[in-house]
Design an enzyme around this catalytic site. Structure first.
Site: not given
Length: 400
Positions: A175-176
């Site tokens: 995600d990041t």
């Protein structure tokens, strides 16, 4: 007289609409907001972003990641499933530079607010779309979480011990990482707009972002027939480079190159640098396990502070394996102001990671605490020309 004014952050004047939830899309918007962009976070009335309460640790019912990923943002509630809410989004898009979303592909189109529609209202709009599999292709319709993207992109297979099922990092890397790539793509699209005057779509897929980080994994197999396997805390054939126990903790030592290794051997009072088993990079790789055991035998007898001091004295790359409690006390982290403190109106003062990277002339900053749900709805709608009566009517109809 010298100019003593505080320079504006580099993205001041850029307006971003955030439609995402949880991590990937909101992290992209957080990065843009950290450098001065105005972020309008849109959530459905009565259905807040789950990130507001996400995580194992909470205070006053609020997840302790929310103050970070929600910082520098304003909050507007808007029901995008209704025509009135869609019309308001179109109005808002006319005033914006960027729209970030991480819904399943096709969702915006189903609501009548896809890129074709939004670009009719604002041809300069950058539409940044974050998803598991991308906006096209036979799997684009699938739901995609970070864990699935990490696996499809080849990363998850490599994490863990060789005799166990693949493991995972303790944070949502996919995600990041994708949020970071999405922010990078957004900046490139904004830069292109300066030349062309036209907006475009940024298509950031989690699995593709992960693939960007797997180094030579694909040609290693395709050309040389080599498949990387899980290797636990080491990188095979690269030694010494790993985690070593101390009497009161553990450290990372990276001394696989000849120069640092000679200094490491000297530090440990050993003749490893002249021993044919360890004298070259290839030899150290071939005898990795026994070399690591010898180094561990030396570090295990000493406290971390002594090992770190000895490594610094001898020029051996070394560092602590920090936990949160260690980072809060780390002198270098303090000196760099890598941890900052923000005051949240409900949670009080909260330490959190700062704004990175650091720009010498136009640095970013964390200036606004994470908002309450719908905290700025009236102001944002008023700026669009809605009267107090209009806003109250929208609220009664469940549009905001």
């Amino acid at each position: 007289m010298p100019d003593t004014s505080v320079p504006a952050p580099p993205l001041k004047g850029i307006r971003v609409i955030e439609l995402g939830q949880l991590i990937a899309g909101p992290f992209c918007a957080q990065l843009l907001g950290d450098f001065g962009a105005e972020i309008i976070k849109i959530e459905a009335p009565g259905m807040p972003d789950p990130a507001r309460g996400w995580g194992a640790a909470k205070k006053n019912g609020i997840g302790l990641y929310w103050p970070i990923i929600g910082r520098n943002k304003t909050s507007l509630t808007l029901n995008l499933r209704e025509a009135e809410g869609q019309d308001i989004l179109k109005q808002l898009a006319e005033t914006a530079d960027v729209l970030v979303e991480n819904f399943r592909p096709g969702t915006l189109e189903r609501w009548g607010i896809g890129p074709d529609v939004l670009h009719k209202h604002n041809p300069r709009l950058i539409i940044t779309r974050v998803s598991g599999y991308g906006q096209t292709g036979p799997e684009s319709h699938k739901a995609g979480y970070a864990s699935v993207g990490e696996a499809k992109g080849g990363l998850r297979y490599l994490i863990g011990e060789p005799d166990r099922l693949p493991s995972r990092a303790g944070v949502s890397l996919g995600d990041t990482m994708t949020g970071t790539f999405a922010a990078l793509g957004t900046m490139m699209a904004l830069f292109s707009r300066e030349k062309t005057g036209k907006g475009q779509v940024v298509d950031a897929a989690i699995y593709e972002t992960v693939m960007a980080f797997i180094e030579g994994l694909i040609p290693e197999y395709a050309i040389a027939g080599h498949t990387r396997e899980r290797s636990g805390p080491i990188l095979p054939k690269v030694a010494p480079s790993g985690v070593y126990p101390c009497s009161d903790g553990m450290v990372i030592i990276g001394a696989n190159q000849d120069g640092p290794f000679k200094r490491l051997a000297e530090m440990c009072g050993a003749d490893w640098a002249t021993d044919e088993r360890y004298a070259t990079h290839d030899a150290r790789g071939d005898n990795q396990t026994e070399l690591d055991e010898k180094i561990a035998a030396w570090t295990r007898q000493r406290p971390m502070a002594d090992v770190l001091a000895a490594c610094e004295e001898h020029g051996v790359p070394c560092g602590p394996v920090n936990r949160a409690m260690d980072m809060l006390e780390d002198a270098h982290i303090k000196a760099r102001e890598a941890i900052i403190r923000m005051v949240h109106p409900v949670m009080g003062e909260i330490p959190m990671q700062g704004v990175f990277p650091k720009l010498s002339e136009t640095p970013g900053g964390a200036v606004r605490p994470a908002p309450a749900l719908g905290e700025h709805s009236e102001r944002i709608l008023s700026d669009l020309g809605k009267s107090a009566a209009d806003i109250e009517a929208l609220r009664e109809r469940g549009i905001i």
